[in-house]
Design a protein around this motif. Structure first.
Motif, PDB file in Angstrom:
ATOM      1  N   VAL A 291       0.817  -1.211   0.000  1.00 39.04           N
ATOM      2  CA  VAL A 291       0.000   0.000   0.000  1.00 39.04           C
ATOM      3  C   VAL A 291       0.854   1.265   0.000  1.00 39.04           C
ATOM      4  O   VAL A 291       1.821   1.381   0.769  1.00 39.04           O
ATOM      5  CB  VAL A 291      -0.932   0.007   1.233  1.00 39.04           C
ATOM      6  N   LEU A 292       0.484   2.198  -0.866  1.00 36.77           N
ATOM      7  CA  LEU A 292       0.972   3.577  -0.794  1.00 36.77           C
ATOM      8  C   LEU A 292      -0.160   4.407  -0.180  1.00 36.77           C
ATOM      9  O   LEU A 292      -1.234   4.538  -0.769  1.00 36.77           O
ATOM     10  CB  LEU A 292       1.323   4.101  -2.186  1.00 36.77           C
ATOM     11  N   VAL A 293       0.068   4.928   1.015  1.00 30.07           N
ATOM     12  CA  VAL A 293      -0.944   5.716   1.727  1.00 30.07           C
ATOM     13  C   VAL A 293      -0.673   7.191   1.450  1.00 30.07           C
ATOM     14  O   VAL A 293       0.404   7.699   1.772  1.00 30.07           O
ATOM     15  CB  VAL A 293      -0.897   5.448   3.245  1.00 30.07           C
ATOM     16  N   LEU A 294      -1.649   7.867   0.842  1.00 30.64           N
ATOM     17  CA  LEU A 294      -1.500   9.295   0.554  1.00 30.64           C
ATOM     18  C   LEU A 294      -2.135  10.086   1.696  1.00 30.64           C
ATOM     19  O   LEU A 294      -3.352  10.099   1.860  1.00 30.64           O
ATOM     20  CB  LEU A 294      -2.169   9.639  -0.775  1.00 30.64           C
ATOM     21  N   LEU A 295      -1.288  10.714   2.498  1.00 33.70           N
ATOM     22  CA  LEU A 295      -1.747  11.437   3.690  1.00 33.70           C
ATOM     23  C   LEU A 295      -1.881  12.924   3.393  1.00 33.70           C
ATOM     24  O   LEU A 295      -1.146  13.476   2.576  1.00 33.70           O
ATOM     25  CB  LEU A 295      -0.729  11.276   4.823  1.00 33.70           C
ATOM     26  N   ASN A 296      -2.770  13.567   4.119  1.00 30.97           N
ATOM     27  CA  ASN A 296      -2.871  15.025   4.085  1.00 30.97           C
ATOM     28  C   ASN A 296      -2.352  15.581   5.395  1.00 30.97           C
ATOM     29  O   ASN A 296      -2.588  14.991   6.466  1.00 30.97           O
ATOM     30  CB  ASN A 296      -4.328  15.467   3.888  1.00 30.97           C
ATOM     31  N   LEU A 297      -1.649  16.707   5.338  1.00 31.72           N
ATOM     32  CA  LEU A 297      -1.148  17.369   6.536  1.00 31.72           C
ATOM     33  C   LEU A 297      -1.833  18.716   6.687  1.00 31.72           C
ATOM     34  O   LEU A 297      -2.227  19.341   5.706  1.00 31.72           O
ATOM     35  CB  LEU A 297       0.375  17.580   6.447  1.00 31.72           C
ATOM     36  N   ASP A 298      -1.959  19.168   7.941  1.00 29.12           N
ATOM     37  CA  ASP A 298      -2.536  20.488   8.173  1.00 29.12           C
ATOM     38  C   ASP A 298      -1.445  21.557   8.079  1.00 29.12           C
ATOM     39  O   ASP A 298      -0.294  21.273   7.731  1.00 29.12           O
ATOM     40  CB  ASP A 298      -3.246  20.535   9.527  1.00 29.12           C
ATOM     41  N   SER A 299      -1.800  22.792   8.423  1.00 28.45           N
ATOM     42  CA  SER A 299      -0.852  23.908   8.278  1.00 28.45           C
ATOM     43  C   SER A 299       0.353  23.768   9.194  1.00 28.45           C
ATOM     44  O   SER A 299       1.419  24.321   8.912  1.00 28.45           O
ATOM     45  CB  SER A 299      -1.568  25.233   8.555  1.00 28.45           C
ATOM     46  N   ASP A 300       0.195  23.028  10.311  1.00 25.56           N
ATOM     47  CA  ASP A 300       1.312  22.826  11.240  1.00 25.56           C
ATOM     48  C   ASP A 300       2.089  21.543  10.949  1.00 25.56           C
ATOM     49  O   ASP A 300       2.811  21.051  11.816  1.00 25.56           O
ATOM     50  CB  ASP A 300       0.795  22.776  12.693  1.00 25.56           C
ATOM     51  N   GLN A 301       1.914  20.994   9.783  1.00 27.58           N
ATOM     52  CA  GLN A 301       2.564  19.741   9.363  1.00 27.58           C
ATOM     53  C   GLN A 301       2.119  18.549  10.214  1.00 27.58           C
ATOM     54  O   GLN A 301       2.849  17.577  10.351  1.00 27.58           O
ATOM     55  CB  GLN A 301       4.108  19.859   9.424  1.00 27.58           C
TER      56      GLN A 301
END
Length: 1151
Positions: free
Chosen positions: A724-734
């Motif tokens: 699996v390649l998991v595509l994560l999202n980060l917020d403004s504070d990483q």
């Protein structure tokens, strides 16, 4: 970048100082601080009145930032330990100007070599602790450079540690019991083992500078923290039990040979003698341990000062043995052994070896008679064996020329309680074996066999690490350690081999097998051989054991302290602390506690095999470290000691392993279990260290080999699992937005296969490097918290679209590439002002399809269970609408392997059309699942071809109207941007007009007006193109709004624009109200609504719903409609996993 200026003196004549002087002037040595002013020379020249004839200062620009804030220029050394001498090193010279900006991180080679040449390395032993004790003032003494050579620094310490208690107390007994030949085999095995280990150790010790820490340091830096910690603790336990053995040896010499009357427990019966001796050992051993611990605690300096005395005792004792052997050739000592028949008697309680003697012509009985008879009378009832056999005396030490060597060639093993007999002497049987144990015969106190003797003897060859432990005190460790250690082992091996032969050639067999010397009035057997007196050996061995015990209690706590300070074993952190001078107080207390366990065992013969195990395991890993490094050909593996080979190291390792199981197989298993537990503990809980160890190199080689093998062919369907390649999202504070995505990955993967967690940052790598590193750390922390085992990959790209594309294409290596992509559903895509977010999502769907990779999209991922949750009775519902490789069947099976989903049942729904036979479909599906070995309930849901409802038309129309409105809003935003740009241009034109005449100004106005009209025409053209396709009126209107030519004024421009905009808005509103839905969109919406109704009806209460994900439209114009279809399809469902196959079968019915 901060700037500062440096004062540069110029001579009075106005000429600038020459280049060389100039350099010196720029960087002048500051004067030492004074007590009050604290100013540096050079400050006064700036602020005070100057002599007109003096050197005139000028300011020269210096590029180095001012790091100090006080305005005083100082040099910044690239080394940590900066001294005043470093301030003379200038980086402002013209020769190195090209590199001057890198000097802070990359020092000049000349400076680096100067530091390395003066490298000093202090031992972790007592030297710095003594200095810390003596240092009263704020400044410490100047550190003395190590001055020890090979002889004093390595050879003698190794000699002292190797020769010890076993040589004096047990070697004669081993020779008597095993015979000369088997004793030579034992000595040969053990000495070969240590010699091979010394060769491997020499290679490691000469491969760079070895700080203090000896074997622990070498193994941990060669094989990694897990092996290093495990073996280091084993070595620590071995050293601690060695302390127990030396203390027990000390007490045995004291109570058996020096002051036997000091015994507290005295046996009234002969059969209680062993228990009484052990209890005495426990009491006196505990007292001795406490005394030694106090000595070590008070000051190690006393132990170090006495070391030479203890060494002298060992050497004198050995010389006394050789002198005694030579003396036996000419004049054997008189130590008669009393024999009854062929049995050896203890002559502690009688003086004369006779049954009766004649005194004044009267025959009287002796004390010996009274021991075997019930009275002193001649007619008393006596033991049958005593009556039938004569009493004889034999010389205990017949001498080297007596030929006794031939009798001592062969072994005499026996069980516990077996009497020590001389087989060549005839005897008449008789006596009761039950009663014999109460009679004064010399008997075996333990059952003897070859492997036991190996375990007892091996501690006498340990101690080869003494030289490497002192590496910090040596003048040239890389030269001294190999020579000194190998010479010491060779010397001691010769001593042991000659002692075995000489003992067998000089001493009578029955006396050799008499462990405690009971047949020679309680003398130490080896002492009877020595010259000039047995006391030389007794006193020498006593002090030797004392010294060895003290050194074990000194060395073991420091080893534990070194392991604790490395931080690889968390629960040992407390033992890294100590007194103010660094003395390891807590480690000493633990060492004394473990040492007490060995003393409570009380038997030297029982403790010796325990420490043999730990030392053998340590030596095994030293050999393994050398072999691994040699075979890997690590670039850093360049030992100065050249006489090593991987085959020798493997032979040494095999020998160590064999000796472990020969000595005591159960102790060997216990030692290996302890080491294994420590290894696993460090692996899971210990601090991660990167020491450039060989195991890491071995892992790299193995990984490379496996990757090359993997790339030969794609995996078979039976071996397929989601990588699996998991595509994560980060917020403004990483920070990670959806950590439950990682939890779901853990539950799906269970630590198996490949997991890559990827993220994309928008920008350039040069500007976002720090952010990328921080993001990577945050993702790794989240992976650790969610127990996701895998790799992290953060990519910086000019836009998110390209970044995700790069990840999908290039993540992984060789055959270890992902075959599935997991991502979260963009839940707020409708609310987002930026359509790029959902466009990126759709492009990712397209890219995974093009790359033949499976896609998993989790909706409402934040409501998915954590790894700590345990879902109760419930279902995982699979909606199998189209077949795309069997991913829908495989995923629930994998999820149910995890304890979170284990209690959930699997249900499979499939959709039947009007023409399908539902009953047959269900039977076929059940049979298919049976062959797949999957347990699941099967249900076929019928979807009839209903007419398309008005609700569907309305929903489709709203969708298309919304899409059109968004385009209008996007267009108006573009117009606003153009308007702002035109105002900016007009302002700049007005500034230029002030400096020019009226004619030029008028010309510019005309040109500017034409330019604005052209821009307005372009904007209007774009608007017309966008609205023309949906317009149902004005089809014949080919022209845009009426062109207006006017002189440039701002007010007129705004009025004209507003008029055009109102006209356009009116047209756009009419477009929206007169739209008709596209028939293709209506059909798709109908499918989404009907399927959603069925799924919600059947699976609204399911813990998880898996559903086929429809593909995106080939025409990109319908992308937004595609998102709307998916939204309708998933409406009303809580946890949904949309699944899109990768175009290959992933599950099979075949074995």
């Amino acid at each position: 970048m901060g700037e500062r200026f440096v004062v540069v003196p110029v001579d009075g004549g106005g000429g600038v100082v020459g280049e060389g002087e100039h350099s010196d002037a720029v960087v002048s040595d500051p004067a030492p601080d004074t007590g009050s002013g604290g100013k540096e020379a050079g400050e006064d020249s700036v602020f005070e009145q100057q002599d007109p004839n003096a050197v005139v200062p000028i300011l020269e620009y210096n590029r180095e930032p001012n790091k100090y804030g006080d305005g005083v220029p100082k040099e910044n050394s690239p080394f940590i330990n900066n001294t005043d001498n470093d301030k003379g090193n200038s980086y402002d010279g013209t020769n190195m100007a090209l590199f001057e900006e890198e000097m802070d991180s990359n020092p000049m080679v000349s400076s680096l070599l100067n530091k390395l040449a003066n490298y000093t390395n202090l031992t972790q032993g007592a030297q710095e602790h003594e200095e810390a004790d003596d240092d009263e003032g704020p400044k410490k003494k100047a550190v003395k450079s190590p001055q020890m050579g090979t002889f004093m620094g390595v050879y003698l310490p190794c000699l002292q540690n190797i020769l010890g208690v076993i040589l004096f107390l047990r070697l004669t007994w081993i020779v008597g019991t095993a015979g000369i030949l088997e004793s030579l085999a034992i000595v040969g095995l053990c000495c070969s083992c240590t010699m091979l280990t010394a060769i491997s150790m020499s290679a490691i010790a000469t491969n760079g500078v070895v700080p203090a820490g000896g074997s622990y340091y070498m193994i941990s830096r060669s094989l990694g923290p897990e092996f290093g910690g495990a073996v280091g603790l084993c070595f620590y336990l071995g050293t601690t039990f060695a302390g127990s053995m030396y203390i027990l040896g000390t007490i045995e010499i004291l109570l058996t040979y020096i002051v036997p009357k000091a015994a507290i427990f005295i046996a009234e019966k002969k059969e209680d003698e062993v228990d009484a001796l052990l209890n005495n050992m426990r009491v006196y051993g505990t007292c001795c341990l406490a005394l030694m611990a106090v000595v070590v605690f008070v000051g190690v300096k006393y132990v170090n000062k006495l070391a030479l005395v203890f060494l002298a005792c060992v050497i004198l004792s050995i010389l006394a043995i050789y002198a005694g052997v030579i003396k036996t050739i000419f004049e054997p000592p008189d130590f008669p052994v009393c024999m009854l028949g062929n049995r050896t008697l203890q002559n502690n309680n009688f003086d004369k070896c006779f049954k009766t003697e004649v005194i004044d012509n009267i025959t009287v009985t002796t004390k010996l008679w009274q021991l075997f008879c019930d009275g002193p009378e001649l007619n008393a009832t006596c033991n049958d064996y005593f009556v039938n056999n004569n009493v004889t005396e034999v010389q205990g030490i017949p001498g080297l020329t007596s030929g006794v060597i031939s009798e001592n060639m062969w072994s005499e093993y026996g069980p516990l309680g077996m009497m020590v007999e001389n087989k060549k002497v005839s005897s008449v049987g008789g006596g009761d074996p039950v009663q014999d144990i109460y009679l004064p015969y010399v008997v075996n106190d333990i059952t003897t066999f070859f492997t036991l003797l190996v375990g007892i003897y091996f501690p006498s060859v340990t101690g080869i690490m003494a030289g490497s432990n002192r590496s910090g005190d040596l003048r040239d460790a890389q030269k001294s350690i190999p020579i000194g250690t190998i010479l010491a082992i060779a010397t001691t091996s010769i001593i042991y081999i000659t002692c075995v032969v000489l003992f067998g050639g000089c001493i009578e067999g029955v006396l050799l097998r008499d462990k405690f010397g009971d047949s020679v009035k309680g003398n130490l057997v080896i002492g009877t051989l020595s010259w000039p007196s047995p006391w030389v050996i007794v006193i020498g061995s006593f002090f030797s054991c004392c010294g060895a015990g003290l050194q074990s209690l000194t060395g073991a706590p420091r080893l534990l302290q070194a392991i604790a300070r490395d931080g690889i074993v968390p629960f040992l952190q407390v033992f890294g602390h100590g007194k103010a001078n660094g003395e390891p107080t807590w480690a000493l207390l633990l060492t004394a506690g473990i040492c007490e366990i060995g003393i409570l065992i009380a038997s030297l013969d029982a403790v010796a095999p325990i420490l043999s195990m730990f030392f053998l395991m340590c030596y095994l890993f030293v050999n393994l470290a050398c072999a691994v490094q040699t075979l890997l050909r690590t670039p850093n593996w360049r030992p100065r000691f050249k006489y090593y080979h991987w085959a020798l190291s493997f032979l040494g390792m095999s020998l160590c392993l064999a000796l472990m199981f020969i000595s005591s197989w159960y102790y060997a298993i216990v030692a290996m279990v302890i080491a294994g537990c420590i290894y696993k503990y460090i692996e899971y809980r210990g601090a991660e260290k990167e020491w450039g160890d060989g195991i890491r190199g071995l892992s790299l080689n193995a990984a490379r080999y496996a990757l090359i093998r993997l790339e030969e062919a794609p995996p078979h369907t039976k071996n397929w699992r989601p990588q699996v390649l998991v595509l994560l999202n980060l917020d403004s504070d990483q920070g990670v937005k959806h950590p439950r995505l990682l939890s779901f990955t853990t539950q799906l993967k269970a630590g198996k296969g490949l997991t890559i967690v990827g993220n994309v940052l928008e920008g350039t790598y040069l500007t976002k490097e720090a952010e990328a590193k921080r993001a990577e750390q945050n993702i790794k922390s989240a992976m650790s918290a969610e127990r996701t085992k895998g790799f992290c990959h953060v990519v910086v790209s000019s836009n998110l679209r390209d970044g995700f594309s790069h990840l999908i294409q290039s993540a992984g290596l060789g055959g270890m590439k992902h075959n599935s992509v997991l991502m979260a559903w963009p839940g707020n895509w409708k609310q987002s002002n930026d359509p790029q977010s959902w466009r990126n999502f759709i492009e990712t769907v397209r890219e995974t399809t093009a790359a033949h990779q499976a896609l998993l999209v989790a909706k409402n991922v934040d409501s998915f269970p954590t790894n700590q949750d345990r879902l109760g009775e419930g279902t995982i519902d699979v909606w199998w609408v189209v077949h795309d490789g069997g991913m829908l069947m495989l995923l629930p099976f994998l999820l149910r392997q995890h304890k979170v989903w284990r209690k959930c049942k699997m249900r499979i729904f499939t959709v039947a059309q009007m023409d399908d036979n539902s009953i047959q479909m269900k039977k076929d599906l059940q049979m298919f699942l049976y062959h797949l070995r999957l347990d699941a309930e099967v249900e076929v849901v019928e979807m009839h071809d209903n007419d398309i409802s008005a609700f569907t038309y309305e929903k489709t129309l709203v969708m298309e109207q919304r899409s059109q409105m968004l385009k209008q809003m996007q267009l108006s935003r573009t117009e606003r941007e153009r308007e702002i740009q035109s105002i900016t241009d007009e302002s700049r034109s007005s500034i230029r007009r002030k400096n020019q005449d009226a004619a030029q100004s008028s010309n510019l106005n005309r040109q500017s007006s034409q330019t604005e009209d052209t821009q307005e025409d372009e904007a209007q053209l774009i608007h017309d193109r966008n609205t023309a396709s949906h317009a149902t009126i004005n089809d014949k209107a080919d022209t845009g709004p009426e062109r207006v030519h006017m002189t440039w004024t701002k007010d007129k421009l705004f009025t004209e624009r507003n008029r055009n905009r109102e006209c356009n808005a009116t047209v756009a509103v009419r477009d929206l109200f007169n739209m008709k839905p596209n028939q293709s969109n209506v059909r798709r919406m109908h499918t989404a609504i009907k399927l959603n109704e069925v799924v919600v009806n059947k699976s609204q209460g399911a813990h998880l719903v898996l559903l086929n994900m429809p593909g995106p439209p080939k025409n990109r114009g319908g992308d937004e409609n595609y998102m709307e279809f998916l939204e309708v399809l998933l409406e009303g469902l809580n946890r949904v996993l949309l699944v899109r196959g990768g175009g290959r079968e992933v599950i099979t019915i075949y074995s």
